[in-house]
Scaffold this motif. Structure first.
Motif, PDB file in Angstrom:
ATOM      1  N   HIS A 109       0.844  -1.200   0.000  1.00 28.19           N
ATOM      2  CA  HIS A 109       0.000   0.000   0.000  1.00 28.19           C
ATOM      3  C   HIS A 109       0.885   1.257   0.000  1.00 28.19           C
ATOM      4  CE1 HIS A 109      -3.409   2.550   0.796  1.00 28.19           C
ATOM      5  NE2 HIS A 109      -2.774   3.078   1.838  1.00 28.19           N
ATOM      6  N   GLN A 110       1.873   1.275   0.903  1.00 30.98           N
ATOM      7  CA  GLN A 110       2.754   2.461   0.988  1.00 30.98           C
ATOM      8  C   GLN A 110       3.540   2.670  -0.300  1.00 30.98           C
ATOM      9  OE1 GLN A 110       4.672   1.336   4.747  1.00 30.98           O
ATOM     10  NE2 GLN A 110       4.482   3.497   5.320  1.00 30.98           N
ATOM     11  N   VAL A 111       4.063   1.585  -0.832  1.00 33.25           N
ATOM     12  CA  VAL A 111       4.885   1.689  -2.043  1.00 33.25           C
ATOM     13  C   VAL A 111       4.035   2.129  -3.235  1.00 33.25           C
ATOM     14  CG1 VAL A 111       6.204   0.310  -3.713  1.00 33.25           C
ATOM     15  CG2 VAL A 111       6.685   0.099  -1.277  1.00 33.25           C
ATOM     16  N   PHE A 112       2.865   1.523  -3.393  1.00 33.34           N
ATOM     17  CA  PHE A 112       2.033   1.864  -4.554  1.00 33.34           C
ATOM     18  C   PHE A 112       1.475   3.282  -4.449  1.00 33.34           C
ATOM     19  CE2 PHE A 112       1.394  -2.957  -5.207  1.00 33.34           C
ATOM     20  CZ  PHE A 112       2.593  -3.021  -5.902  1.00 33.34           C
ATOM     21  N   ASP A 164      13.136  -5.140   0.618  1.00 32.00           N
ATOM     22  CA  ASP A 164      14.085  -4.396   1.468  1.00 32.00           C
ATOM     23  C   ASP A 164      15.218  -3.940   0.539  1.00 32.00           C
ATOM     24  OD1 ASP A 164      16.267  -3.720   3.093  1.00 32.00           O
ATOM     25  OD2 ASP A 164      15.895  -5.313   4.542  1.00 32.00           O
ATOM     26  N   SER A 165      15.567  -2.645   0.635  1.00 31.89           N
ATOM     27  CA  SER A 165      16.530  -2.081  -0.319  1.00 31.89           C
ATOM     28  C   SER A 165      17.932  -2.692  -0.235  1.00 31.89           C
ATOM     29  CB  SER A 165      16.648  -0.570  -0.117  1.00 31.89           C
ATOM     30  OG  SER A 165      17.269  -0.313   1.128  1.00 31.89           O
ATOM     31  N   ASP A 202      15.576   1.045   4.328  1.00 30.58           N
ATOM     32  CA  ASP A 202      15.098  -0.275   3.916  1.00 30.58           C
ATOM     33  C   ASP A 202      13.838  -0.140   3.054  1.00 30.58           C
ATOM     34  OD1 ASP A 202      13.292  -2.434   4.168  1.00 30.58           O
ATOM     35  OD2 ASP A 202      13.847  -2.936   6.205  1.00 30.58           O
ATOM     36  N   LYS A 203      12.834   0.565   3.577  1.00 26.04           N
ATOM     37  CA  LYS A 203      11.548   0.727   2.868  1.00 26.04           C
ATOM     38  C   LYS A 203      10.836   1.943   3.450  1.00 26.04           C
ATOM     39  CE  LYS A 203       9.893  -3.469   4.173  1.00 26.04           C
ATOM     40  NZ  LYS A 203      11.084  -3.973   4.865  1.00 26.04           N
ATOM     41  N   PRO A 204       9.778   2.440   2.797  1.00 26.80           N
ATOM     42  CA  PRO A 204       9.047   3.585   3.349  1.00 26.80           C
ATOM     43  C   PRO A 204       8.592   3.294   4.784  1.00 26.80           C
ATOM     44  CG  PRO A 204       8.294   3.091   1.126  1.00 26.80           C
ATOM     45  CD  PRO A 204       9.229   1.985   1.511  1.00 26.80           C
ATOM     46  N   GLY A 205       8.712   4.301   5.639  1.00 24.20           N
ATOM     47  CA  GLY A 205       8.305   4.124   7.044  1.00 24.20           C
ATOM     48  C   GLY A 205       9.473   3.757   7.946  1.00 24.20           C
ATOM     49  N   LYS A 206      10.591   3.347   7.376  1.00 28.96           N
ATOM     50  CA  LYS A 206      11.776   2.994   8.180  1.00 28.96           C
ATOM     51  C   LYS A 206      12.740   4.178   8.186  1.00 28.96           C
ATOM     52  CE  LYS A 206      11.227  -1.593   8.738  1.00 28.96           C
ATOM     53  NZ  LYS A 206      11.424  -2.391   9.924  1.00 28.96           N
TER      54      LYS A 206
END
Ligand SMILES: CC(C)=CCC/C(C)=C/CC/C(C)=C/COP(=O)(O)OP(=O)(O)O
Ligand SMILES: [Zn+2]
Length: 456
Positions: free
Chosen positions: A20-23, A266-267, A386-390
């Motif tokens: 959801h966050q990524v899209f 995870d990036s 790593d990802k959105p929110g981190k």
């Protein structure tokens, strides 16, 4: 990095929340006008440099004595700066050399901090950090004789390595030991003995490589195991088709990579998994040969005549003197890698590997991965996450940028072919330095170290 604290399989709800966050980010991006899109894709070089340089300044000796990760922090920051094509002030470089010398154990290897126990992971980090700093003072600060003794002490009767005295035996230990030995020109048959058996025993039914026999395949260990097998010239003992199949399915709907089946994007896996693709591009003829064997029932003498394999990686350097490879073109020597009949210069494998052009197009979606790194992992104020929110951190900054570099050069077969603008997502000024994918150091810094240690 605490690799013992692996988290359990994610729930469907965790997965949906990340998607959801990524899209949402991708939808916002898609709705923007052209110039705003290109601003969003721009690598924030100055902000990254500021974030990284601040981190390096905080490394001074007053930093907690209990922290066992400082050689890693040095490497993550210095490598990220090098990827950006930048240098650090000479005074900071001197601090790093001096600090890492204090982490060097009198009996060889580097500890996480001064006076602590030497450890293979921090030894790898310290060596890569010193190679990245470069120059005679930095490179000659490494005590190779003592380091060799440390590696011998970590070597187990089974052939694998321990991370530290009485420490865990795993694929990371094999990679860090073989990687430093190779780059420092101290790799020999004794260190290599039976390492390949151990790594082969860690390849799982999924096709990826686990940390130890019987465990789950994971991107971090797959990179380590695969790179090790190349460095010891035994890569053809792996099931490369299975490995390719496993890693190809790790690129997720969010466009980045996950570390293992049913886990979150995870990036940092942009490098651990992306790096596996960079390696696969240079062993493609071996993969083709394995596939050919599968289809033809395994007449590998014929296959060798068709592909001319063997010679590529193990040929060694022309004119470097010493024992250049004359590996015979028999099925046994190719599948067995090293054997008594092949006077192979083990230490030249890393150099020959990078000098030989990539044989294949990238087998992952490079632009999609760059999109994940730039839009979801990049923190506009500096650093990557790593990802959105981190939150941002140095580990993810280092490995996201390493993965970004892998993407950008994935269509450039050799150093004489700079990436085309179409291979670089965002403005061409996003282009980073090229890395050596076996060691994850910027290739120019690798060459300097290779030349320096080749003459010792
Ligand atoms: C050179 C060197 C020392 C390499 C280390 C390689 C590396 C990153 C190994 C991964 C270790 C691991 C099992 C992490 C899982 O963590 P997790 O469960 O939190 O992550 P996940 O959900 O993404 O699997
Ligand atoms: Zn990560």
């Amino acid at each position: 990095m605490d690799c013992s604290a692996a988290t359990p399989t994610v729930t469907q709800r965790d997965q949906w929340m990340v998607e959801h966050q990524v899209f949402q980010i991708y939808d916002l991006f898609a709705s923007l006008p052209r110039n705003a899109k290109s601003a969003m894709l721009e690598l924030q070089r100055d902000n990254h440099m500021e974030y990284l340089t601040k981190g390096l300044k905080r490394l001074d000796p007053s930093f907690s004595v209990l922290d066992a990760n400082r050689p890693w922090i040095c490497y993550w920051i210095l490598h990220a700066i090098a990827l950006l094509g930048e240098y650090v002030e000479p005074e900071l470089e001197d601090n790093v050399i001096e600090f890492l010398s204090r982490c060097q154990d009198p009996n060889g290897g580097y500890a996480g901090g001064p006076g602590q126990m030497p450890h293979l992971a921090t030894t790898y980090a310290a060596v890569n950090a010193l190679i990245t700093v470069g120059g005679e003072r930095s490179l000659s600060s490494i005590n190779r004789e003592k380091l060799y003794t440390f590696l011998q002490r970590m070597k187990q009767p089974s052939g694998a390595f321990r991370m530290h005295d009485a420490g865990e035996i795993d694929v990371r230990a094999c990679y860090t030991a073989i990687s430093v030995a190779s780059v420092l020109n101290i790799l020999d048959n004794e260190l290599v003995r039976n390492v390949g058996d151990y790594i082969v025993s860690c390849q799982t039914y999924e096709g990826g490589i686990a940390g130890e026999p019987g465990a789950e395949a994971h991107g971090g260990y797959t990179f380590c195991g695969f790179a090790t097998m190349i460095l010891i010239n035994e890569v053809n003992r792996l099931d490369l088709a299975g490995l390719l199949n496993w890693v190809a399915f790790r690129q997720s709907r969010e466009c980045g990579f996950q570390g293992r089946t049913n886990k979150l994007v995870d990036s940092c896996y942009s490098f651990w998994q992306g790096g596996v693709f960079a390696l696969l591009q240079r062993v493609h003829s071996i993969l083709d040969e394995e596939l050919g064997n599968l289809h033809s029932g395994g007449d590998c003498t014929n296959d060798s005549q068709q592909t001319g394999m063997t010679s590529d990686i193990s040929k060694g350097e022309e004119g470097s003197g010493g024992t250049l490879s004359q590996v015979d073109e028999t099925c046994h020597s190719r599948l067995g890698g090293l054997n008594a009949h092949s006077p192979l210069n083990l230490n030249s494998i890393g150099y020959s590997f990078i000098k030989q052009p990539a044989e294949e197009e990238p087998l992952f979606h490079s632009l999609a991965l760059q999109q994940y790194i730039l839009l979801c992992a990049q923190v506009m104020e500096g650093g990557l996450r790593d990802k959105p929110g981190k939150p941002r951190d140095y580990y993810h900054t280092c490995y996201s940028l390493s993965g970004l570099s892998v993407c950008q050069y994935s269509e450039s077969p050799d150093e004489d072919s700079p990436p085309l603008p179409s291979a670089v997502m965002g403005p061409y000024s996003n282009l980073l330095e090229r890395i050596h994918p076996l060691f994850n150091v910027v290739v120019e810094r690798y060459y300097e170290a290779h030349e320096f240690f080749a003459t010792l």
